[in-house]
Scaffold this active site. Structure first.
Site, PDB file in Angstrom:
ATOM      1  N   LYS A  27       0.836  -1.203   0.000  1.00  0.00           N
ATOM      2  CA  LYS A  27       0.000   0.000   0.000  1.00  0.00           C
ATOM      3  C   LYS A  27       0.869   1.250   0.000  1.00  0.00           C
ATOM      4  O   LYS A  27       0.690   2.144  -0.831  1.00  0.00           O
ATOM      5  CB  LYS A  27      -0.888  -0.051   1.246  1.00  0.00           C
ATOM      6  CG  LYS A  27      -2.122   0.782   1.147  1.00  0.00           C
ATOM      7  CD  LYS A  27      -3.053   0.489   2.339  1.00  0.00           C
ATOM      8  CE  LYS A  27      -3.764  -0.845   2.156  1.00  0.00           C
ATOM      9  NZ  LYS A  27      -4.316  -1.399   3.394  1.00  0.00           N
ATOM     10  N   ARG A  34      -3.704   2.904   8.076  1.00  0.00           N
ATOM     11  CA  ARG A  34      -3.958   1.668   7.328  1.00  0.00           C
ATOM     12  C   ARG A  34      -2.746   0.755   7.392  1.00  0.00           C
ATOM     13  O   ARG A  34      -1.609   1.204   7.326  1.00  0.00           O
ATOM     14  CB  ARG A  34      -4.258   2.010   5.866  1.00  0.00           C
ATOM     15  CG  ARG A  34      -5.066   3.274   5.719  1.00  0.00           C
ATOM     16  CD  ARG A  34      -5.404   3.537   4.273  1.00  0.00           C
ATOM     17  NE  ARG A  34      -6.575   2.806   3.906  1.00  0.00           N
ATOM     18  CZ  ARG A  34      -6.940   2.566   2.644  1.00  0.00           C
ATOM     19  NH1 ARG A  34      -6.189   2.963   1.662  1.00  0.00           N
ATOM     20  NH2 ARG A  34      -8.040   1.911   2.389  1.00  0.00           N
ATOM     21  N   GLY A  80      -5.767 -10.994   6.737  1.00  0.00           N
ATOM     22  CA  GLY A  80      -5.857 -11.354   8.152  1.00  0.00           C
ATOM     23  C   GLY A  80      -5.549 -10.225   9.117  1.00  0.00           C
ATOM     24  O   GLY A  80      -5.798 -10.333  10.311  1.00  0.00           O
ATOM     25  N   MET A  94      -5.308  -6.130  10.712  1.00  0.00           N
ATOM     26  CA  MET A  94      -6.112  -4.939  10.892  1.00  0.00           C
ATOM     27  C   MET A  94      -6.043  -4.132   9.616  1.00  0.00           C
ATOM     28  O   MET A  94      -4.983  -3.990   9.032  1.00  0.00           O
ATOM     29  CB  MET A  94      -5.544  -4.105  12.026  1.00  0.00           C
ATOM     30  CG  MET A  94      -6.466  -2.991  12.402  1.00  0.00           C
ATOM     31  SD  MET A  94      -5.593  -1.630  13.169  1.00  0.00           S
ATOM     32  CE  MET A  94      -5.430  -0.548  11.772  1.00  0.00           C
ATOM     33  N   ARG A 150      -3.467  -1.659  -6.362  1.00  0.00           N
ATOM     34  CA  ARG A 150      -2.665  -2.878  -6.192  1.00  0.00           C
ATOM     35  C   ARG A 150      -3.022  -3.842  -7.316  1.00  0.00           C
ATOM     36  O   ARG A 150      -4.053  -3.675  -7.977  1.00  0.00           O
ATOM     37  CB  ARG A 150      -2.935  -3.518  -4.835  1.00  0.00           C
ATOM     38  CG  ARG A 150      -4.383  -3.888  -4.637  1.00  0.00           C
ATOM     39  CD  ARG A 150      -4.624  -4.475  -3.273  1.00  0.00           C
ATOM     40  NE  ARG A 150      -6.059  -4.544  -3.023  1.00  0.00           N
ATOM     41  CZ  ARG A 150      -6.599  -4.968  -1.906  1.00  0.00           C
ATOM     42  NH1 ARG A 150      -5.842  -5.361  -0.908  1.00  0.00           N
ATOM     43  NH2 ARG A 150      -7.903  -5.014  -1.761  1.00  0.00           N
ATOM     44  N   HIS A 195     -15.604  -9.974   1.231  1.00  0.00           N
ATOM     45  CA  HIS A 195     -14.532 -10.825   1.746  1.00  0.00           C
ATOM     46  C   HIS A 195     -14.600 -12.219   1.121  1.00  0.00           C
ATOM     47  O   HIS A 195     -13.607 -12.756   0.631  1.00  0.00           O
ATOM     48  CB  HIS A 195     -14.658 -10.894   3.268  1.00  0.00           C
ATOM     49  CG  HIS A 195     -13.613 -11.743   3.915  1.00  0.00           C
ATOM     50  ND1 HIS A 195     -13.851 -13.048   4.275  1.00  0.00           N
ATOM     51  CD2 HIS A 195     -12.326 -11.491   4.247  1.00  0.00           C
ATOM     52  CE1 HIS A 195     -12.756 -13.545   4.824  1.00  0.00           C
ATOM     53  NE2 HIS A 195     -11.819 -12.619   4.828  1.00  0.00           N
ATOM     54  N   SER A 224      15.093 -40.859 -12.773  1.00  0.00           N
ATOM     55  CA  SER A 224      13.949 -40.005 -12.461  1.00  0.00           C
ATOM     56  C   SER A 224      13.921 -39.839 -10.952  1.00  0.00           C
ATOM     57  O   SER A 224      13.890 -40.831 -10.215  1.00  0.00           O
ATOM     58  CB  SER A 224      12.655 -40.646 -12.967  1.00  0.00           C
ATOM     59  OG  SER A 224      11.565 -39.825 -12.609  1.00  0.00           O
ATOM     60  N   CYS A 258       9.699 -37.165 -10.861  1.00  0.00           N
ATOM     61  CA  CYS A 258       8.300 -37.590 -10.906  1.00  0.00           C
ATOM     62  C   CYS A 258       7.637 -37.550  -9.535  1.00  0.00           C
ATOM     63  O   CYS A 258       6.510 -37.987  -9.387  1.00  0.00           O
ATOM     64  CB  CYS A 258       8.162 -38.966 -11.545  1.00  0.00           C
ATOM     65  SG  CYS A 258       9.030 -40.257 -10.644  1.00  0.00           S
ATOM     66  N   TYR A 284      13.266 -33.023 -17.768  1.00  0.00           N
ATOM     67  CA  TYR A 284      11.806 -32.887 -17.707  1.00  0.00           C
ATOM     68  C   TYR A 284      11.309 -33.013 -16.271  1.00  0.00           C
ATOM     69  O   TYR A 284      12.013 -33.514 -15.397  1.00  0.00           O
ATOM     70  CB  TYR A 284      11.112 -33.938 -18.588  1.00  0.00           C
ATOM     71  CG  TYR A 284      11.260 -35.361 -18.094  1.00  0.00           C
ATOM     72  CD1 TYR A 284      10.355 -35.895 -17.179  1.00  0.00           C
ATOM     73  CD2 TYR A 284      12.308 -36.173 -18.539  1.00  0.00           C
ATOM     74  CE1 TYR A 284      10.498 -37.195 -16.715  1.00  0.00           C
ATOM     75  CE2 TYR A 284      12.457 -37.467 -18.084  1.00  0.00           C
ATOM     76  CZ  TYR A 284      11.549 -37.971 -17.162  1.00  0.00           C
ATOM     77  OH  TYR A 284      11.678 -39.241 -16.689  1.00  0.00           O
TER      78      TYR A 284
HETATM   79  C1  PEP Z   1       8.432 -40.633  -5.260  1.00  0.00           C
HETATM   80  O1  PEP Z   1       8.822 -41.291  -4.294  1.00  0.00           O
HETATM   81  O2  PEP Z   1       8.727 -39.442  -5.437  1.00  0.00           O
HETATM   82  C2  PEP Z   1       7.585 -41.257  -6.271  1.00  0.00           C
HETATM   83  C3  PEP Z   1       7.242 -40.598  -7.361  1.00  0.00           C
HETATM   84  O3  PEP Z   1       7.118 -42.500  -6.018  1.00  0.00           O
HETATM   85  P1  PEP Z   1       5.898 -42.830  -5.023  1.00  0.00           P
HETATM   86  O4  PEP Z   1       5.257 -41.537  -4.681  1.00  0.00           O
HETATM   87  O5  PEP Z   1       5.018 -43.736  -5.800  1.00  0.00           O
HETATM   88  O6  PEP Z   1       6.618 -43.493  -3.906  1.00  0.00           O
END
Ligand code: PEP
Ligand code: MG
Length: 881
Positions: A27, A96, A105, A107, A340, A456, A764, A831, A851
């Site tokens: 602000k 303010r 949350g 004042m 804002r 709100h 991975s 993953c 990835y």
């Molecule tokens: C992990 O452990 O990050 C994973 C992808 O395998 P899971 O969640 O199936 O153990």
């Protein structure tokens, strides 16, 4: 020059600006910025967050602050020609709060500070309006008592209602000067009764109290709770802005309102908001008077409206983002009190960002930074099934989109309780307030009887991405007994109700919903993100249906197919149990032979869905006992179905029980001790691949070994998989390009990544298990105390949601370095859940992964986050990469 603790703004000159939000709060920084660019803003000053931190650390205002306040008040007096606390034209101020990130949350605001029995008389004379002066005074007493002295608001509201009833008028704006004076006197009595003290009469003392109250509000329960959810660090503190009052309640040529430069629900480019003639700020949000749509201001105050449009447009261009503005018109003259970045739905954020590129306001790269990746899955949320033909009971305001069915709860506490039991709830309230925040977070949707699009409930729901229908006037809630009526229709707590936050409609019961279709704006933004990002984005998908959805959301492959999920399906579970509990290898193989065609069918469906894209299939992972029956009668029933002796079966089950299954016989340890399982899975996979190729599908299987700790564990499984692949290919005469790799999800695997990489085509990172094993903190049990750690600042984030850079992240870096040193070009992905978390994605980008893989609904968020991570490279110092 700014002082040690205070920055001034006014008369076209300001200390600081938009870049100083950490010090001046959002602000204060924006008030200073607006003054610097010539937007009409009343003068004032901002006390820094540094002063707040000093106050919170020592429990007292820091040395020198009071003297600086005096200096800046004197400057304000010169700039306004008024005097604070005395004189014929008294200076009043608003006080303010304002943290770096907006925080409902805390004042919020006290208006008209500086009034007492003397200055109220002077104000009446200066404004030539006695009613106005007493109205200002009663508002000040009410706000100051409520937020500074902690006197409950209800007694004041009741006194006001009695006044309205006595005069037979509908709104506070119709109360007379005499009545307002008597109300103010009664307010003093209410304060004295509640606090045992007189209401403070000295304006300078009032100001100190208000400043301390704002600082103290940083640590209220609800402010903490908000920070926890919004992930705002605890140590920042809030600034306090003290601004010369301008009055929207000086008659028919005055007013006050809030405006969004674009519609915050849809993103449509049109000044949007609400406004009241002859009113002060809190009247618009309080819901006590129904505000008018902003368009009506064009008729009521045409000149000020024209000016507002011009200012709004220039602010939006200046900030390059949709703005949420508060303004007051005092006797025809427009003042801005705040600007804002507007909180908006994901749909609005995407549309506005894309259209601002078309309008030449933003570059494509800037547009990517205007949309919060975490918000995007809102766009992918369900809508009411158009075929459902449900008739709405009533309609409220479409405050936050998405459609949801849930069971009615009428208090925030029960929302929290019911949700903790796994119930899907809709919180129904007359209106919401910051105390309801925890309940709102726990609910799937929110329905209120009162309040507008800027209430709100509406603002918080949009921020949280929750469906919300607000201001549905035919809704009544009762707490005893807990029930809700919508028009004629009566509901008890626990009954089902359905909301459509995009239309505002309310339905009885559970109405079916359907998945949404992404918009053209969304597609364009995603295309820009795809052009910008370097990280690939795959999905974790276990079924053909998941795979199809993931692909529609832009997944470039499957990064994790958890094959155990296929084992749980329908009647298969008994065959799986038969395999696990087999008394000898022959019996085990017979069970596996029956599982083989089922697995093959699953893989075939996934290959078809992911034609041309890589599919990472993970061999069986979970602890064996998850497949096994627990209760004695279930064991007996299973023995009967399998034709086994129950006593012998129970003995076998007993031997399989583990006291710590998460760290037990799972993952590669299963394939190592029961290689026939891995062999069956590999055969099913490669036979499905060969079959798919025969049908013209392009397949790219990647076989992944879970929970490896020892290089030799991996190598044995890799050899087994390659042998099976070779035999299937030889038998069919079809060659398949495939990879074999491993998950890195144990610290030992990360540390010995160089050895493992010698035989692995890819890694991975299973950051879920890697987090659990690095912290020695069970994934399933962390919920009971981890929130406390985050609240206490021992951890900045929940490490199961955002990767812990120092520990888990360091192991990832080590594994990347050692893996790639042993095998240049080693393919790397992630993953775990972190693959869909924007902050973690930024880290994975910097670490050089190829990835990320996440749940299908997170795919668009991951694509955008990956693009933003790439954009970060342009501004990040090289050493950080
Ligand atoms: C992990 O452990 O990050 C994973 C992808 O395998 P899971 O969640 O199936 O153990
Ligand atoms: Mg795992």
């Amino acid at each position: 020059m700014p002082g040690r603790w205070i920055y001034h703004f006014g008369d076209g000159v300001a200390d600081g600006g938009r870049g100083d939000a950490d010090l001046l709060g959002g602000k204060g920084a924006n008030l200073a910025e607006m003054v610097s660019i010539g937007v009409p803003v009343p003068p004032g000053f901002t006390i820094t967050t540094e002063a707040c931190r000093a106050y919170l650390a020592h429990g007292a205002l820091p040395d020198g602050l009071e003297a600086e306040v005096d200096e800046h008040l004197a400057l304000l007096e010169r700039q306004t020609g008024r005097t604070f606390g005395s004189g014929p034209d008294p200076l009043l101020v608003s006080v303010r709060s304002g943290a770096a990130a907006s925080m409902p949350g805390m004042m919020d605001t006290i208006l008209n500070l500086g009034l007492n029995q003397d200055t109220v008389v002077a104000l009446a004379g200066a404004a030539r309006d006695e009613r106005f002066a007493w109205d200002a005074y009663r508002r000040f007493v009410q706000m100051h008592a409520d937020v500074v002295l902690g006197v409950p608001a209800r007694a004041f509201e009741e006194r006001l209602r009695a006044g309205r009833e006595r005069l037979g008028v509908a709104t506070d704006a119709d109360l007379t000067a005499v009545e307002l004076r008597s109300i103010t006197e009664d307010f003093f009595a209410i304060v004295a009764a509640a606090t045992g003290c007189e209401f403070p009469a000295d304006p300078r003392g009032q100001l100190t109290l208000a400043i301390e109250a704002v600082f103290g509000s940083w640590n209220t329960e609800r402010a903490r709770s908000y920070r926890r959810v919004a992930r705002i660090p605890e140590h920042l503190g809030t600034a306090v802005s003290v601004v010369a009052m301008v009055f929207g309640n000086l008659g028919a040529t005055s007013g006050t309102g809030v405006a969004f430069t674009r519609n915050p629900a849809t993103g449509e480019r049109r000044l949007f908001g609400e406004f009241l003639v002859n009113a002060q700020g809190e009247d618009v949000v309080a819901g006590t008077r129904d505000p008018l749509a902003l368009d009506a201001m064009a008729d009521a105050l045409p000149e000020a409206y024209g000016e507002l449009r011009r200012v709004a447009e220039s602010l939006e261009r200046h900030y390059g983002d949709v703005q949420d503005i508060e303004f007051t018109v005092e006797r025809g003259r427009l003042y801005l009190l705040q600007t804002r970045t507007a909180k908006r739905t994901a749909a609005a954020a995407v549309r506005a960002a894309v259209e601002m590129v078309d309008e030449g306001v933003l570059e494509e790269a800037d547009a990517l930074l205007r949309v919060d990746p975490d918000q995007l899955d809102q766009l992918l949320h369900p809508r009411l099934d158009p075929a459902a033909e449900a008739r709405p009971l009533a309609t409220g305001l479409p405050a936050s989109p998405g459609a949801v069915a849930g069971r009615i709860v009428v208090t925030a506490e029960s929302a929290v309780e019911w949700a903790a039991r796994g119930e899907q709830v809709i919180l129904v309230r007359e209106e919401t307030s910051p105390e309801d925040f925890d309940g709102m977070v726990a609910a799937r949707g929110i329905l209120t009887a009162r309040g507008g699009m800027t209430s709100h409930a509406a603002v918080v729901a949009r921020g949280l991405g929750l469906c919300c229908v607000a201001g549905a006037s035919s809704v009544r809630t009762r707490e005893d007994p807990r029930s809700v009526s919508v028009g004629e229709h009566e509901f008890s707590e626990g009954d089902w109700i359905t909301l459509d936050g995009s239309t505002g409609e309310i339905f009885a019961g559970r109405v079916p919903t359907t998945d949404p279709e992404p918009s053209e704006h969304f597609d364009r933004l995603m295309a820009w993100a795809d052009r910008e990002r370097r990280l690939g984005v795959r999905a974790n998908a276990d079924t053909p249906a998941d795979a199809i959805r993931a692909r529609a959301f832009g997944a470039e492959g499957i990064g994790l197919c958890r094959t155990e999920h296929m084992f749980f399906e329908g009647e298969r579970i008994d065959t799986v149990r038969e395999m696990i509990l087999a008394p000898d290898d022959g019996a085990r193989q017979r069970a596996l032979d029956r599982l083989l065609p089922m697995q093959r069918e699953d893989f075939a469906g996934i290959f078809r869905a992911m034609d041309g894209l890589p599919v990472t299939v993970r061999l069986l992972d979970p602890p064996l006992h998850e497949f096994l029956p627990g209760a004695p009668e279930e064991v007996d029933a299973l023995a009967q179905r399998l034709g086994r002796d129950p006593v012998e079966l129970r003995g076998r089950l007993g031997r399989l029980r583990e006291s710590n299954p998460m760290l037990g016989h799972r993952g590669v340890r299963l394939g190592t001790t029961f290689p026939a399982i891995s062999r069956m899975q590999a055969r099913a996979l490669f036979e499905a691949a060969v079959d798919a190729v025969g049908k013209g599908v392009s397949v790219r299987p990647e076989v992944m070994i879970p929970l490896v700790a020892i290089a030799e564990e991996y190598t044995r499984q890799m050899t087994l998989v390659r042998d099976v692949a070779e035999s299937v290919m030889q038998a069919s005469g079809v060659r398949i390009d495939y990879l074999v790799g491993t998950m890195i999800e144990l610290p030992r695997a990360a540390l010995t990544a160089g050895r493992i990489a010698a035989d692995a085509d890819f890694f991975s990172f299973g950051t879920n298990d890697l987090t659990q094993t690095t912290f020695g903190l069970s994934r399933d049990d962390a919920g009971s105390f981890l929130p406390f750690y985050v609240e206490q600042g021992l951890l900045e984030h929940d490490p199961f949601r955002t990767i812990d850079l120092e520990g888990v992240g360091e192991l990832v870096c080590i594994a990347v370095e050692r893996g790639r040193a042993a095998r240049p070009g080693l393919k790397l992905g992630v993953c775990g859940e972190h693959g869909g978390d924007p902050r973690s994605i930024d880290f994975f980008h910097r670490t050089g992964l190829d990835y990320v893989s996440c749940s299908p609904f997170r795919v668009p968020a991951a694509r955008l986050a990956a693009a933003r991570a790439s954009l970060g490279d342009r501004t990040r110092p090289v050493s950080q990469g």
